[in-house]
Design an enzyme around this catalytic site. Structure first.
Site, mmCIF file in Angstrom:
data_model
loop_
_atom_site.group_PDB
_atom_site.id
_atom_site.type_symbol
_atom_site.label_atom_id
_atom_site.label_comp_id
_atom_site.label_asym_id
_atom_site.label_seq_id
_atom_site.Cartn_x
_atom_site.Cartn_y
_atom_site.Cartn_z
ATOM 1 N N SER A 37 0.838 -1.207 0.000
ATOM 2 C CA SER A 37 0.000 0.000 0.000
ATOM 3 C C SER A 37 0.870 1.254 0.000
ATOM 4 O O SER A 37 0.520 2.260 -0.628
ATOM 5 C CB SER A 37 -0.976 0.003 1.186
ATOM 6 O OG SER A 37 -0.299 0.212 2.400
ATOM 7 N N LEU A 53 17.170 -8.204 5.573
ATOM 8 C CA LEU A 53 18.279 -7.291 5.865
ATOM 9 C C LEU A 53 19.043 -6.995 4.566
ATOM 10 O O LEU A 53 19.334 -7.900 3.791
ATOM 11 C CB LEU A 53 19.220 -7.945 6.888
ATOM 12 C CG LEU A 53 20.347 -7.072 7.428
ATOM 13 C CD1 LEU A 53 19.795 -5.941 8.291
ATOM 14 C CD2 LEU A 53 21.324 -7.915 8.247
ATOM 15 N N HIS A 63 9.709 2.610 8.958
ATOM 16 C CA HIS A 63 9.437 1.684 10.050
ATOM 17 C C HIS A 63 8.182 2.166 10.781
ATOM 18 O O HIS A 63 8.068 3.354 11.075
ATOM 19 C CB HIS A 63 10.628 1.625 11.014
ATOM 20 C CG HIS A 63 10.451 0.556 12.054
ATOM 21 N ND1 HIS A 63 10.632 -0.779 11.775
ATOM 22 C CD2 HIS A 63 10.049 0.625 13.349
ATOM 23 C CE1 HIS A 63 10.376 -1.487 12.870
ATOM 24 N NE2 HIS A 63 10.015 -0.662 13.827
ATOM 25 N N ASP A 112 16.972 -1.277 11.184
ATOM 26 C CA ASP A 112 16.300 -0.111 11.800
ATOM 27 C C ASP A 112 17.253 0.825 12.537
ATOM 28 O O ASP A 112 16.869 1.481 13.508
ATOM 29 C CB ASP A 112 15.207 -0.592 12.787
ATOM 30 C CG ASP A 112 14.182 -1.471 12.107
ATOM 31 O OD1 ASP A 112 13.884 -1.234 10.926
ATOM 32 O OD2 ASP A 112 13.679 -2.397 12.753
ATOM 33 N N GLU A 115 1.962 6.888 7.384
ATOM 34 C CA GLU A 115 2.939 6.497 6.358
ATOM 35 C C GLU A 115 2.487 7.008 4.994
ATOM 36 O O GLU A 115 3.263 7.627 4.256
ATOM 37 C CB GLU A 115 3.093 4.969 6.328
ATOM 38 C CG GLU A 115 3.643 4.412 7.633
ATOM 39 C CD GLU A 115 3.989 2.936 7.559
ATOM 40 O OE1 GLU A 115 3.293 2.167 6.870
ATOM 41 O OE2 GLU A 115 4.971 2.541 8.198
HETATM 42 C C1 GAR Z 1 4.411 -0.790 6.599
HETATM 43 O O1 GAR Z 1 3.633 -0.470 7.717
HETATM 44 C C2 GAR Z 1 5.884 -0.613 6.916
HETATM 45 O O2 GAR Z 1 6.149 0.414 7.816
HETATM 46 C C3 GAR Z 1 6.200 -1.946 7.530
HETATM 47 O O3 GAR Z 1 5.534 -2.876 6.724
HETATM 48 C C4 GAR Z 1 4.301 -2.290 6.290
HETATM 49 C C5 GAR Z 1 4.113 -2.567 4.817
HETATM 50 O O4 GAR Z 1 2.821 -2.228 4.445
HETATM 51 N N1 GAR Z 1 7.621 -2.168 7.555
HETATM 52 C C6 GAR Z 1 8.240 -2.794 8.569
HETATM 53 O O5 GAR Z 1 7.644 -3.283 9.509
HETATM 54 C C7 GAR Z 1 9.760 -2.866 8.437
HETATM 55 N N2 GAR Z 1 10.367 -3.293 9.655
HETATM 56 P P1 GAR Z 1 2.422 -2.072 2.926
HETATM 57 O O6 GAR Z 1 2.879 -3.339 2.187
HETATM 58 O O7 GAR Z 1 0.924 -1.962 2.952
HETATM 59 O O8 GAR Z 1 3.082 -0.844 2.392
#
Ligand code: GAR
Length: 192
Positions: free
Chosen positions: A14, A89, A106, A147, A176
């Protein structure tokens, strides 16, 4: 020539979708490649619907022990890498090839709730279990440790005592979506 971004994502994508939409018809920046470690990741369908090239990393061994991906990035003339829910990583060779040119988002206020295993809903579950009154997002440069890199941006959201991890996740995801592309734009526009 426009600066060319690669987005790395493992999941539904997303954030990737928001970024792709933001830079569609942008004067100086374009999303040129979407990379995933999962052949069935939703983010690949999003890329295809915008006619953006995709690359699926065939295995973790290929990612960590070969530089095939780096060749793909060079062929696509990628200037900058965005991690949007990418869960592996980043290996040394990529960090060396793209110094201060890889950013991650993050879903928490780092340095809290970061590190191995802290991704997606696991982060929000830990935040709720700790009774936090706020959470948020951190956009940071990527270095050799999960991170850990220098922070570029943080934004906060207040939590209610009744918020479940799923509710926190929705609140954080909204932050985000509202901020990630704009922060990328600022950073990429300062590149030489
Ligand atoms: C997001 O919330 C991002 O911050 C998180 O994965 C999600 C992906 O959502 N990332 C982490 O947790 C990295 N450690 P999306 O596929 O809907 O963009």
């Amino acid at each position: 020539m426009k600066k060319r971004l690669a987005i790395f994502a493992s999941g539904s994508g997303s954030n990737a979708k928001k970024i792709v939409e933001y830079f569609k018809d942008h004067p100086t920046i374009e999303v040129a490649l979407v990379v995933s470690n999962k052949a069935n990741a939703g983010v690949l369908d999003i890329a295809k619907s915008f006619n953006i090239e995709t690359y699926v990393i065939p295995s973790k061994a290929e990612f960590t022990q070969t530089e095939t991906l780096l060749q793909e990035l060079y062929v696509s003339q990628i200037d900058f890498i965005v991690l949007a829910g990418f869960l592996w990583l980043i290996p040394e060779y990529l960090i060396e090839a793209y110094p201060n040119r890889i950013v991650n988002i993050h879903p928490a206020l780092l340095p809290k709730y970061g590190g191995i295993g802290m991704h997606g809903i696991h982060v929000h579950t830990a935040v709720v279990a700790a009774g936090e009154k706020e959470s948020g997002i951190t956009i940071h440069y990527v270095d050799r440790v999960y991170d850990n890199g220098e922070h570029l941006f943080q934004a906060k959201v207040m939590l209610e005592p009744t918020d479940t991890p799923a509710v926190v996740q929705q609140k954080v995801l909204a932050l985000e979506h509202a901020n990630f592309a704009q922060v990328i734009e600022k950073v990429v526009n300062t590149l030489p």
